[in-house]
Design a protein around this motif. Structure first.
Motif, mmCIF file in Angstrom:
data_model
loop_
_atom_site.group_PDB
_atom_site.id
_atom_site.type_symbol
_atom_site.label_atom_id
_atom_site.label_comp_id
_atom_site.label_asym_id
_atom_site.label_seq_id
_atom_site.Cartn_x
_atom_site.Cartn_y
_atom_site.Cartn_z
ATOM 1 N N ILE A 168 56.456 12.935 10.248
ATOM 2 C CA ILE A 168 57.870 13.705 10.105
ATOM 3 C C ILE A 168 58.895 13.414 11.396
ATOM 4 C CG2 ILE A 168 58.811 16.055 9.532
ATOM 5 C CD1 ILE A 168 56.177 16.835 8.299
ATOM 6 N N VAL A 169 58.352 13.832 12.280
ATOM 7 C CA VAL A 169 59.215 13.430 13.411
ATOM 8 C C VAL A 169 59.417 12.094 13.761
ATOM 9 C CG1 VAL A 169 58.594 15.721 14.484
ATOM 10 C CG2 VAL A 169 57.443 13.653 15.289
ATOM 11 N N SER A 170 58.493 11.054 13.672
ATOM 12 C CA SER A 170 58.842 9.800 13.871
ATOM 13 C C SER A 170 59.773 8.967 12.729
ATOM 14 C CB SER A 170 57.405 9.085 14.200
ATOM 15 O OG SER A 170 56.552 9.095 13.110
ATOM 16 N N ASN A 171 59.409 9.635 11.620
ATOM 17 C CA ASN A 171 60.118 8.623 10.666
ATOM 18 C C ASN A 171 60.586 9.837 9.470
ATOM 19 O OD1 ASN A 171 60.634 6.425 9.165
ATOM 20 N ND2 ASN A 171 58.673 6.242 8.140
ATOM 21 N N PRO A 172 61.512 10.584 9.847
ATOM 22 C CA PRO A 172 62.137 11.750 8.747
ATOM 23 C C PRO A 172 62.939 10.953 7.629
ATOM 24 C CG PRO A 172 63.501 11.557 10.847
ATOM 25 C CD PRO A 172 62.258 10.680 11.114
ATOM 26 N N ASP A 173 62.883 11.248 6.297
ATOM 27 C CA ASP A 173 63.625 10.777 5.299
ATOM 28 C C ASP A 173 65.092 11.277 5.644
ATOM 29 O OD1 ASP A 173 61.222 9.603 3.932
ATOM 30 O OD2 ASP A 173 61.134 11.564 2.675
ATOM 31 N N TYR A 174 65.349 12.551 5.854
ATOM 32 C CA TYR A 174 66.694 13.035 6.231
ATOM 33 C C TYR A 174 66.724 13.615 7.689
ATOM 34 C CZ TYR A 174 67.792 12.342 1.436
ATOM 35 O OH TYR A 174 68.021 11.920 0.204
ATOM 36 N N ILE A 175 67.603 13.645 8.451
ATOM 37 C CA ILE A 175 68.118 14.449 9.572
ATOM 38 C C ILE A 175 69.291 15.299 8.920
ATOM 39 C CG2 ILE A 175 68.671 14.762 11.867
ATOM 40 C CD1 ILE A 175 67.356 11.965 12.238
ATOM 41 N N ILE A 176 69.285 16.733 8.885
ATOM 42 C CA ILE A 176 70.261 17.588 8.429
ATOM 43 C C ILE A 176 70.679 18.359 9.706
ATOM 44 C CG2 ILE A 176 70.653 19.429 6.864
ATOM 45 C CD1 ILE A 176 69.708 17.046 5.519
ATOM 46 N N LEU A 233 63.678 16.494 7.369
ATOM 47 C CA LEU A 233 63.063 16.486 5.926
ATOM 48 C C LEU A 233 62.221 15.151 5.598
ATOM 49 C CD1 LEU A 233 66.038 17.571 3.735
ATOM 50 C CD2 LEU A 233 64.310 19.128 4.495
ATOM 51 N N LYS A 234 60.994 15.442 5.182
ATOM 52 C CA LYS A 234 60.295 14.294 4.814
ATOM 53 C C LYS A 234 59.461 14.567 3.625
ATOM 54 C CE LYS A 234 58.027 10.361 6.115
ATOM 55 N NZ LYS A 234 58.736 9.033 5.809
ATOM 56 N N SER A 235 59.465 13.562 2.936
ATOM 57 C CA SER A 235 58.630 13.596 1.622
ATOM 58 C C SER A 235 57.527 12.650 1.576
ATOM 59 C CB SER A 235 59.285 13.538 0.013
ATOM 60 O OG SER A 235 59.783 12.167 0.116
ATOM 61 N N PHE A 236 56.259 13.080 1.045
ATOM 62 C CA PHE A 236 55.212 11.917 0.664
ATOM 63 C C PHE A 236 55.047 11.783 -0.726
ATOM 64 C CE2 PHE A 236 54.922 13.931 4.778
ATOM 65 C CZ PHE A 236 54.449 12.778 5.968
ATOM 66 N N ASN A 237 55.326 10.932 -1.396
ATOM 67 C CA ASN A 237 55.576 10.947 -2.710
ATOM 68 C C ASN A 237 54.156 10.596 -3.310
ATOM 69 O OD1 ASN A 237 58.234 11.113 -2.926
ATOM 70 N ND2 ASN A 237 58.753 8.869 -2.752
ATOM 71 N N GLU A 238 53.433 9.965 -2.537
ATOM 72 C CA GLU A 238 51.760 9.830 -3.261
ATOM 73 C C GLU A 238 51.184 11.034 -3.518
ATOM 74 O OE1 GLU A 238 51.489 9.471 1.215
ATOM 75 O OE2 GLU A 238 52.935 8.410 -0.319
ATOM 76 N N LYS A 246 71.560 18.887 -1.326
ATOM 77 C CA LYS A 246 72.960 19.179 -1.882
ATOM 78 C C LYS A 246 73.976 20.065 -0.964
ATOM 79 C CE LYS A 246 74.785 21.186 -5.957
ATOM 80 N NZ LYS A 246 74.745 22.425 -7.225
ATOM 81 N N ASN A 247 73.511 20.879 -0.325
ATOM 82 C CA ASN A 247 74.281 21.931 0.472
ATOM 83 C C ASN A 247 74.333 21.942 1.816
ATOM 84 O OD1 ASN A 247 74.596 23.388 -2.030
ATOM 85 N ND2 ASN A 247 72.826 24.180 -2.012
ATOM 86 N N LYS A 248 73.529 20.853 2.484
ATOM 87 C CA LYS A 248 73.721 20.729 4.075
ATOM 88 C C LYS A 248 74.518 19.501 4.342
ATOM 89 C CE LYS A 248 71.514 24.745 4.967
ATOM 90 N NZ LYS A 248 71.866 25.702 5.771
ATOM 91 N N LYS A 249 74.674 19.252 5.483
ATOM 92 C CA LYS A 249 75.568 18.078 6.179
ATOM 93 C C LYS A 249 74.381 17.265 6.569
ATOM 94 C CE LYS A 249 78.729 16.484 9.565
ATOM 95 N NZ LYS A 249 79.437 16.683 10.578
ATOM 96 N N ILE A 250 74.198 15.898 5.889
ATOM 97 C CA ILE A 250 73.111 15.095 6.218
ATOM 98 C C ILE A 250 73.750 14.318 7.393
ATOM 99 C CG2 ILE A 250 72.162 13.070 5.114
ATOM 100 C CD1 ILE A 250 72.243 14.189 2.464
ATOM 101 N N LEU A 251 73.043 14.215 8.472
ATOM 102 C CA LEU A 251 73.133 13.350 9.741
ATOM 103 C C LEU A 251 72.662 11.903 9.524
ATOM 104 C CD1 LEU A 251 72.781 16.164 12.201
ATOM 105 C CD2 LEU A 251 75.204 15.317 11.234
ATOM 106 N N TYR A 252 71.528 11.943 8.869
ATOM 107 C CA TYR A 252 70.807 10.583 8.789
ATOM 108 C C TYR A 252 70.007 10.479 7.441
ATOM 109 C CZ TYR A 252 66.963 7.306 9.335
ATOM 110 O OH TYR A 252 65.942 6.274 9.178
ATOM 111 N N PHE A 264 68.762 9.943 15.947
ATOM 112 C CA PHE A 264 69.022 11.365 16.245
ATOM 113 C C PHE A 264 70.448 11.212 17.163
ATOM 114 C CE2 PHE A 264 64.764 11.870 15.114
ATOM 115 C CZ PHE A 264 64.668 13.086 14.582
ATOM 116 N N LYS A 265 71.214 10.323 17.272
ATOM 117 C CA LYS A 265 72.223 10.394 17.911
ATOM 118 C C LYS A 265 73.555 10.967 17.185
ATOM 119 C CE LYS A 265 72.202 6.681 21.135
ATOM 120 N NZ LYS A 265 72.425 5.569 21.727
ATOM 121 N N ALA A 266 73.459 11.281 15.903
ATOM 122 C CA ALA A 266 74.395 12.003 15.124
ATOM 123 C C ALA A 266 74.461 13.546 15.597
ATOM 124 C CB ALA A 266 74.203 11.813 13.831
#
Length: 189
Positions: A116-124, A135-140, A180-186, A76-78
């Motif tokens: 979701i908070v401990s291991n997000p796929d994306y921090i936007i 953002l977090k997905s659970f593919n299974e 696609k439209n937001k700034k990805i920080l992580y 989260f340093k970004a």
């Protein structure tokens, strides 16, 4: 206790967070922590506070703050490089907001919140300072989630914790639109 983590957090009138064992009732807690009962090793307040606060304060605040989990501050340093805690909570007021704005999401999916908070796929990048969209997905399960997290930094009250502002299940189309439209920080590798 919906989180099943062994304790819940309560905010006293002094603004401090107190950790209360979730396996005892309020009268039992009052006897142990307020009326001067013996504390065993498991009952010691892990927050570094004495654990003794006014019983009326706890009665009023006992269920208003729930512990969710911990963030990896490095990720989260970004968003901010002066985050002062890794602990994440959610308040009853925010739970009520989620229930009203996103019916059934909290009841159905709260068990995903810790991951979701401990291991997000994306921090936007979020619209507000010191906040992040997770953002977090659970593919299974083919499930996609977004949550907004307010971070506590050195200019905030040191007794506050990082807090979930909102949380919802989203569809794959919304997931892709955000990426696609937001700034990805992580981005998780």
């Amino acid at each position: 206790e919906i989180w099943g983590v062994g304790e819940r957090a309560a905010r006293g009138k002094d603004g401090k967070i107190y950790y209360v064992p979730d396996n005892i009732t309020y009268p039992e807690w009052k006897e142990k922590f307020v009326n001067g009962g013996e504390k065993s090793g498991d009952d010691v307040d892990k927050s570094g506070n004495s654990g003794i606060i006014n019983a009326k304060e706890v009665e009023m605040a006992g269920a208003d703050v729930h512990y969710v989990g911990k963030i990896d501050v490095e990720k989260f340093k970004a968003v901010s490089n002066n985050i002062i805690t890794n602990e994440v909570i959610i308040t009853d007021e925010r739970i009520q907001h989620i229930k009203e704005q996103h019916p059934n999401d909290f009841e159905r999916y709260y068990q995903y919140m810790q991951e979701i908070v401990s291991n997000p796929d994306y921090i936007i990048e979020a619209n507000k300072p010191k906040s992040a969209l997770l953002l977090k997905s659970f593919n299974e399960d083919n499930k996609y989630f977004k949550a907004v997290l307010r971070l506590i930094t050195s200019i905030d009250d040191p007794n506050f914790k990082n807090s979930i502002i909102t949380f919802m299940k989203i569809d794959e189309k919304e997931w892709n639109r955000i990426i696609k439209n937001k700034k990805i920080l992580y981005k998780q590798e």
